[in-house]
Design a protein around this motif. Structure first.
Motif, PDB file in Angstrom:
ATOM      1  N   ASN A  82       0.815  -1.218   0.000  1.00 24.93           N
ATOM      2  CA  ASN A  82       0.000   0.000   0.000  1.00 24.93           C
ATOM      3  C   ASN A  82       0.849   1.270   0.000  1.00 24.93           C
ATOM      4  OD1 ASN A  82       1.023   0.004   2.563  1.00 24.93           O
ATOM      5  ND2 ASN A  82      -0.962  -0.148   3.616  1.00 24.93           N
ATOM      6  N   GLY A  83       2.158   1.123  -0.127  1.00 26.63           N
ATOM      7  CA  GLY A  83       3.042   2.281  -0.186  1.00 26.63           C
ATOM      8  C   GLY A  83       3.592   2.731   1.154  1.00 26.63           C
ATOM      9  N   LEU A  84       3.132   2.122   2.236  1.00 26.43           N
ATOM     10  CA  LEU A  84       3.605   2.493   3.573  1.00 26.43           C
ATOM     11  C   LEU A  84       5.074   2.077   3.747  1.00 26.43           C
ATOM     12  CD1 LEU A  84       2.859   3.608   6.394  1.00 26.43           C
ATOM     13  CD2 LEU A  84       2.281   1.251   7.036  1.00 26.43           C
ATOM     14  N   LYS A  85       5.919   3.039   4.125  1.00 23.94           N
ATOM     15  CA  LYS A  85       7.344   2.766   4.322  1.00 23.94           C
ATOM     16  C   LYS A  85       7.610   2.472   5.799  1.00 23.94           C
ATOM     17  CE  LYS A  85       8.841   5.742   0.506  1.00 23.94           C
ATOM     18  NZ  LYS A  85       9.660   6.916   0.124  1.00 23.94           N
ATOM     19  N   SER A  86       8.489   1.514   6.047  1.00 23.86           N
ATOM     20  CA  SER A  86       8.806   1.155   7.433  1.00 23.86           C
ATOM     21  C   SER A  86      10.305   0.885   7.557  1.00 23.86           C
ATOM     22  CB  SER A  86       8.001  -0.080   7.858  1.00 23.86           C
ATOM     23  OG  SER A  86       8.365  -1.183   7.044  1.00 23.86           O
ATOM     24  N   ARG A  87      10.790   0.888   8.790  1.00 21.26           N
ATOM     25  CA  ARG A  87      12.183   0.541   9.068  1.00 21.26           C
ATOM     26  C   ARG A  87      12.247  -0.273  10.351  1.00 21.26           C
ATOM     27  NH1 ARG A  87      16.696   5.057  10.217  1.00 21.26           N
ATOM     28  NH2 ARG A  87      15.500   5.197  12.143  1.00 21.26           N
ATOM     29  N   PHE A  88      12.895  -1.422  10.293  1.00 18.76           N
ATOM     30  CA  PHE A  88      13.069  -2.281  11.451  1.00 18.76           C
ATOM     31  C   PHE A  88      14.541  -2.206  11.878  1.00 18.76           C
ATOM     32  CE2 PHE A  88       9.659  -3.912   8.824  1.00 18.76           C
ATOM     33  CZ  PHE A  88       8.643  -4.139   9.741  1.00 18.76           C
ATOM     34  N   SER A  89      14.770  -1.997  13.175  1.00 22.76           N
ATOM     35  CA  SER A  89      16.130  -1.808  13.671  1.00 22.76           C
ATOM     36  C   SER A  89      16.396  -2.695  14.873  1.00 22.76           C
ATOM     37  CB  SER A  89      16.361  -0.337  14.076  1.00 22.76           C
ATOM     38  OG  SER A  89      16.164   0.530  12.989  1.00 22.76           O
ATOM     39  N   PHE A  90      17.651  -3.095  14.993  1.00 20.56           N
ATOM     40  CA  PHE A  90      18.110  -3.814  16.176  1.00 20.56           C
ATOM     41  C   PHE A  90      19.499  -3.299  16.517  1.00 20.56           C
ATOM     42  CE2 PHE A  90      20.740  -7.205  17.999  1.00 20.56           C
ATOM     43  CZ  PHE A  90      20.032  -7.468  19.160  1.00 20.56           C
ATOM     44  N   GLY A  91      19.754  -3.025  17.804  1.00 21.91           N
ATOM     45  CA  GLY A  91      21.052  -2.490  18.175  1.00 21.91           C
ATOM     46  C   GLY A  91      21.478  -2.915  19.564  1.00 21.91           C
ATOM     47  N   ILE A  92      22.775  -2.862  19.797  1.00 22.09           N
ATOM     48  CA  ILE A  92      23.362  -3.127  21.116  1.00 22.09           C
ATOM     49  C   ILE A  92      24.284  -1.961  21.454  1.00 22.09           C
ATOM     50  CG2 ILE A  92      24.726  -4.698  22.537  1.00 22.09           C
ATOM     51  CD1 ILE A  92      24.065  -6.918  20.569  1.00 22.09           C
ATOM     52  N   SER A  93      24.007  -1.270  22.551  1.00 20.05           N
ATOM     53  CA  SER A  93      24.870  -0.187  23.021  1.00 20.05           C
ATOM     54  C   SER A  93      25.884  -0.728  24.022  1.00 20.05           C
ATOM     55  CB  SER A  93      24.029   0.913  23.685  1.00 20.05           C
ATOM     56  OG  SER A  93      23.127   1.474  22.751  1.00 20.05           O
ATOM     57  N   ASN A  94      27.084  -0.171  23.991  1.00 19.81           N
ATOM     58  CA  ASN A  94      28.191  -0.629  24.847  1.00 19.81           C
ATOM     59  C   ASN A  94      28.386  -2.136  24.656  1.00 19.81           C
ATOM     60  OD1 ASN A  94      30.267  -0.733  26.701  1.00 19.81           O
ATOM     61  ND2 ASN A  94      29.017  -0.176  28.477  1.00 19.81           N
ATOM     62  N   LEU A  95      28.600  -2.516  23.406  1.00 15.14           N
ATOM     63  CA  LEU A  95      28.727  -3.924  23.034  1.00 15.14           C
ATOM     64  C   LEU A  95      29.815  -4.644  23.825  1.00 15.14           C
ATOM     65  CD1 LEU A  95      27.905  -6.190  20.977  1.00 15.14           C
ATOM     66  CD2 LEU A  95      29.693  -5.266  19.478  1.00 15.14           C
ATOM     67  N   ASN A  96      30.926  -3.966  24.083  1.00 14.97           N
ATOM     68  CA  ASN A  96      32.051  -4.566  24.821  1.00 14.97           C
ATOM     69  C   ASN A  96      31.872  -4.490  26.331  1.00 14.97           C
ATOM     70  OD1 ASN A  96      32.283  -1.771  24.279  1.00 14.97           O
ATOM     71  ND2 ASN A  96      34.417  -1.769  24.904  1.00 14.97           N
ATOM     72  N   ASN A  97      30.748  -3.927  26.797  1.00 16.50           N
ATOM     73  CA  ASN A  97      30.401  -3.869  28.222  1.00 16.50           C
ATOM     74  C   ASN A  97      31.489  -3.193  29.064  1.00 16.50           C
ATOM     75  OD1 ASN A  97      28.317  -4.405  30.060  1.00 16.50           O
ATOM     76  ND2 ASN A  97      29.380  -6.198  30.872  1.00 16.50           N
ATOM     77  N   ASP A  98      32.023  -2.090  28.540  1.00 15.77           N
ATOM     78  CA  ASP A  98      33.060  -1.340  29.249  1.00 15.77           C
ATOM     79  C   ASP A  98      32.450  -0.652  30.470  1.00 15.77           C
ATOM     80  OD1 ASP A  98      35.493  -0.213  29.836  1.00 15.77           O
ATOM     81  OD2 ASP A  98      35.308   1.427  28.389  1.00 15.77           O
TER      82      ASP A  98
END
Length: 250
Positions: free
Chosen positions: A222-238
């Motif tokens: 129907n023309g609807l635009k979407s964005r799916f995201s996945f992220g990890i902050s401070n990946l190295n767990n500093d």
């Protein structure tokens, strides 16, 4: 490209710094109606070289500020007093390197890096008694070891080194994967620069955080635009502190 910029700036004290004094049984915030405005002179010299879909840039800068407004903390018994006052003259000298390029050598990779070295110090400062609750008062009538000149001290919360990078792999027109890193060296919180122990409550320690993120863009019928995201902050767990601890891996 070559560019030189020069600026003269003035910052006048705000109303709270001039007139808003507050107090409770253990803390006093003391305004100062005699504060002078800050007067700054700022220089920047830039050299930039163009690349295919990117550039390399070097900035060299120098800032000199007279009568900088600073909040100075002292302690008497169980009462902490925080007062505003002018610092004679401060200077900041630094160099910044920036590299930014998309589709490196025709590949699917984008990459950005910036790094800064900076030295911010007090060129001409007043003599103060002490700046932190863990610095005891000298006996009455005696100068004691906690009376000192701020001249030559590093400015608080301004690290010598900072660096960031951001790399992106464009797997398809709709899907990208990114990895980034942030580094900051440690810095002082106390005006007298005596807080030299890091990674404890009340310090501003160095850190290196890495972050991961992926995005997928999808267009529905129907023309609807979407964005799916996945992220990890401070990946190295500093583990790092800025008075309170920074967030761990999230």
């Amino acid at each position: 490209k070559y560019r030189y910029s020069f600026g003269r700036a003035h910052r006048f004290p705000v109303v709270a710094e001039l007139y808003q004094s507050l107090s409770n049984p253990n803390f006093i915030l003391q305004a100062n109606a005699q504060l002078k405005p800050e007067n700054g002179v700022h220089h920047n010299f830039t050299v930039e070289y163009g690349l295919p879909k990117g550039y390399i840039r070097v900035n060299a800068f120098r800032d000199d500020i007279k009568d900088a407004i600073q909040q100075v903390q002292t302690v008497s018994g169980n009462v902490t007093t925080s007062a505003f006052q002018n610092i004679g003259e401060i200077s900041t000298t630094g160099v910044e390197l920036i590299y930014d390029q998309r589709r490196i050598l025709g590949s699917r990779f984008d990459f950005m890096f910036n790094g800064t070295w900076m030295n911010a110090k007090v060129e001409k400062g007043p003599i103060i008694d002490f700046t932190a609750p863990n610095h005891p008062l000298p006996p009455p009538g005696q100068p004691g070891p906690d009376s000192f000149d701020l001249t030559g001290k590093q400015r608080i919360r301004l690290p010598h080194w900072r660096a960031n990078f951001f790399a992106t792999y464009n797997a398809t027109e709709a899907w990208d994967i990114s990895l980034s890193g942030r580094y900051t060296s440690d810095s002082f919180i106390d005006l007298d620069n005596r807080d030299y122990i890091n990674n404890v409550f009340g310090t501003q320690s160095d850190f290196f955080f890495m972050d991961f993120k992926t995005n997928y863009r999808y267009k529905f019928q129907n023309g609807l635009k979407s964005r799916f995201s996945f992220g990890i902050s401070n990946l190295n767990n500093d583990k790092a502190w800025v008075f309170h601890p920074y967030a761990q891996r999230t």
